[in-house]
Design an enzyme around this catalytic site. Structure first.
Site, PDB file in Angstrom:
ATOM      1  N   LYS A  43       0.837  -1.212   0.000  1.00  0.00           N
ATOM      2  CA  LYS A  43       0.000   0.000   0.000  1.00  0.00           C
ATOM      3  C   LYS A  43       0.868   1.257   0.000  1.00  0.00           C
ATOM      4  CE  LYS A  43      -3.793  -2.295   2.413  1.00  0.00           C
ATOM      5  NZ  LYS A  43      -4.568  -2.469   3.654  1.00  0.00           N
ATOM      6  N   ASP A 101     -10.139   3.615   4.683  1.00  0.00           N
ATOM      7  CA  ASP A 101     -10.615   2.220   4.635  1.00  0.00           C
ATOM      8  C   ASP A 101     -12.140   2.157   4.675  1.00  0.00           C
ATOM      9  OD1 ASP A 101      -8.654   0.255   4.343  1.00  0.00           O
ATOM     10  OD2 ASP A 101      -8.027   0.401   6.437  1.00  0.00           O
ATOM     11  N   GLN A 111      -3.943  -1.212   9.913  1.00  0.00           N
ATOM     12  CA  GLN A 111      -4.025  -2.540   9.307  1.00  0.00           C
ATOM     13  C   GLN A 111      -4.583  -3.555  10.298  1.00  0.00           C
ATOM     14  OE1 GLN A 111      -3.489  -3.063   6.089  1.00  0.00           O
ATOM     15  NE2 GLN A 111      -3.862  -5.272   6.195  1.00  0.00           N
TER      16      GLN A 111
HETATM   17  N1  GUN Z   1      -7.038  -6.404   6.699  1.00  0.00           N
HETATM   18  C1  GUN Z   1      -7.548  -7.116   5.662  1.00  0.00           C
HETATM   19  N2  GUN Z   1      -8.045  -6.284   4.716  1.00  0.00           N
HETATM   20  C2  GUN Z   1      -7.836  -5.026   5.168  1.00  0.00           C
HETATM   21  C3  GUN Z   1      -8.116  -3.753   4.620  1.00  0.00           C
HETATM   22  O1  GUN Z   1      -8.673  -3.587   3.528  1.00  0.00           O
HETATM   23  N3  GUN Z   1      -7.716  -2.695   5.383  1.00  0.00           N
HETATM   24  C4  GUN Z   1      -7.119  -2.841   6.591  1.00  0.00           C
HETATM   25  N4  GUN Z   1      -6.806  -1.749   7.271  1.00  0.00           N
HETATM   26  N5  GUN Z   1      -6.850  -4.016   7.117  1.00  0.00           N
HETATM   27  C5  GUN Z   1      -7.201  -5.109   6.407  1.00  0.00           C
END
Ligand code: GUN
Length: 300
Positions: A55, A122, A99
Site C-alpha cells: 500500500k 478504509d 491494518q
Molecule cells: N485487513 C484485511 N483487509 C484489510 C483492509 O482492507 N484494510 C485494513 N486496514 N486491514 C485489512
C-alpha cells in the site's frame, strides 16, 4: 457453452492507478497539494507486513506522500490511540489506515473509531459504515467506501451495463467486504441476499444468483455446479493450499477451473480483486485530500 470472460483486476487496477497518478500530479501543479497516506501496523503479522508495504509503495508510485508507522506487538491501546490522534491532527496526512488484524490485547473497534471519519480511507469507521447504509455511496454525504467492495463493484460494472433487478448473492458477512458489498449492490437496485457459513443449502442459493460475490475465506467452497450459467462471479478469497505435488498455491473461494466453464465472467485469484483493493484505497486518499481542501477531485 463458451468459457467465461476473465475479469482482469490487475490490468484494471493498473489503469486506475495511472489515472490516480495523473490526478495527484494535477493537484500538485494547480494547488501545491500532495495527498498523504499514513499506514499503521501493530505487531508483526507477516501478511500485514506485505499488505502495508504494498500500500505505501503504490501510494509513493502514484506521487503521494506515504508513511508507515509501526508499533510493537506489546504496545498498549493508549499508545495506539495517541498515534492515531497525532495523525488526525497532522495536516499533511489526508488518509489513515490501521491494518487489521490487531494483536489480541487491542480493541480494534476503538482504534477504528479513533480515526477521523474524513481521513478513514478504509471506510471502516462506524460513521462511514452508517452513511453507506443510510444514504448510499456518492452524493453529498462524504462517505468513504471500503476499497475491496468498491473494487468488486467496478469489476462488476465493467462487465454488466445494467445491474437493476438482478439477483445478487454476497457470500460472507464481514464488515470489510460482505456487509458493505451488499449495500453497494442494493444501491445499484439489485435484489441482494447475504449468505454465510451457517446458511442452509448454500448451493441452491448460489444457483439463483446473477451476480455472486464470494468472500468467506474457504478454499474453493463454491463449485462449478453451484453457479448459474452466465453469472458474473467475483472471488474475493485468497487461500493458500497445498497441492498434490506438495507445493502451496493461492486459490480463491471459488473452484476456478470448474466455474470458468459455467460463468459469464469471473475474476481470477491472484490477479482479480486483490489489486483493485489498493487502487481503490489510493482513490479514496485523493478523494479525502480534495474534500479536506474543499476542492473537487480533479479530472484525469
Ligand atoms: N485487513 C484485511 N483487509 C484489510 C483492509 O482492507 N484494510 C485494513 N486496514 N486491514 C485489512
Amino acid at each position: 457453452m463458451s468459457e467465461a470472460r476473465i475479469l482482469d483486476g490487475k490490468a484494471f487496477a493498473a489503469r486506475l492507478c495511472a489515472r490516480i497518478a495523473r490526478q495527484v500530479g494535477a493537484l500538485q501543479q494547480s494547488r501545491g497539494l500532495k495527498p498523504g497516506l499514513a499506514a499503521v501496523r501493530v505487531g508483526d503479522n507477516p501478511a500485514s507486513e506485505i499488505y502495508v508495504r504494498n500500500k505505501t509503495k503504490q501510494a509513493c508510485e502514484a506521487g503521494m506522500n506515504s508513511w508507515q508507522h509501526r508499533l510493537p506487538a506489546e504496545a498498549s491501546q493508549d499508545q495506539l490511540l495517541d498515534l492515531i490522534r497525532r495523525l488526525n491532527e497532522d495536516r499533511q496526512v489526508h488518509g489513515i489506515l490501521v491494518q487489521l488484524p490487531l494483536p489480541g490485547g487491542i480493541d480494534a473497534g476503538a482504534a477504528i473509531d479513533a480515526v477521523d471519519p474524513a481521513k478513514d480511507v478504509d471506510g471502516f469507521h462506524v460513521i462511514n459504515a452508517g452513511r453507506l447504509v443510510t444514504r448510499g455511496p456518492g452524493g453529498p454525504s462524504g462517505v468513504m467506501v471500503p476499497g475491496t467492495p468498491l473494487g468488486c463493484l467496478m469489476l462488476i460494472k465493467d462487465h454488466l451495463d445494467k445491474l437493476e433487478g438482478l439477483e445478487a448473492l454476497v457470500l460472507g458477512r464481514s464488515n470489510i467486504v460482505g456487509k458493505p458489498m451488499a449495500h453497494l449492490l442494493l444501491a445499484e437496485h439489485c435484489t441482494v441476499t447475504i449468505a454465510h457459513s451457517r446458511t442452509r443449502d448454500l448451493a441452491a442459493m448460489c444457483r439463483r444468483a446473477d451476480i455472486l460475490v464470494a468472500a468467506v475465506g474457504r478454499a474453493e467452497l463454491v463449485r462449478g455446479d453451484w453457479i448459474k450459467p452466465g453469472a458474473t462471479v467475483i472471488d474475493v478469497g485468497i487461500n493458500r493450499i497445498e497441492g498434490a505435488d506438495g507445493k502451496t498455491r493461492l486459490v480463491g473461494d471459488v473452484a476456478f477451473a470448474e466455474a470458468v466453464e459455467v460463468a459469464g465472467a469471473i475474476t481470477p485469484v491472484p490477479g482479480g480483486v486483490g489489486p483493485m483493493t489498493i487502487a481503490c484505497l489510493l482513490q479514496n486518499t485523493v478523494t479525502a485530500c480534495c474534500r479536506q481542501a474543499g476542492i473537487p477531485v480533479p479530472e484525469a
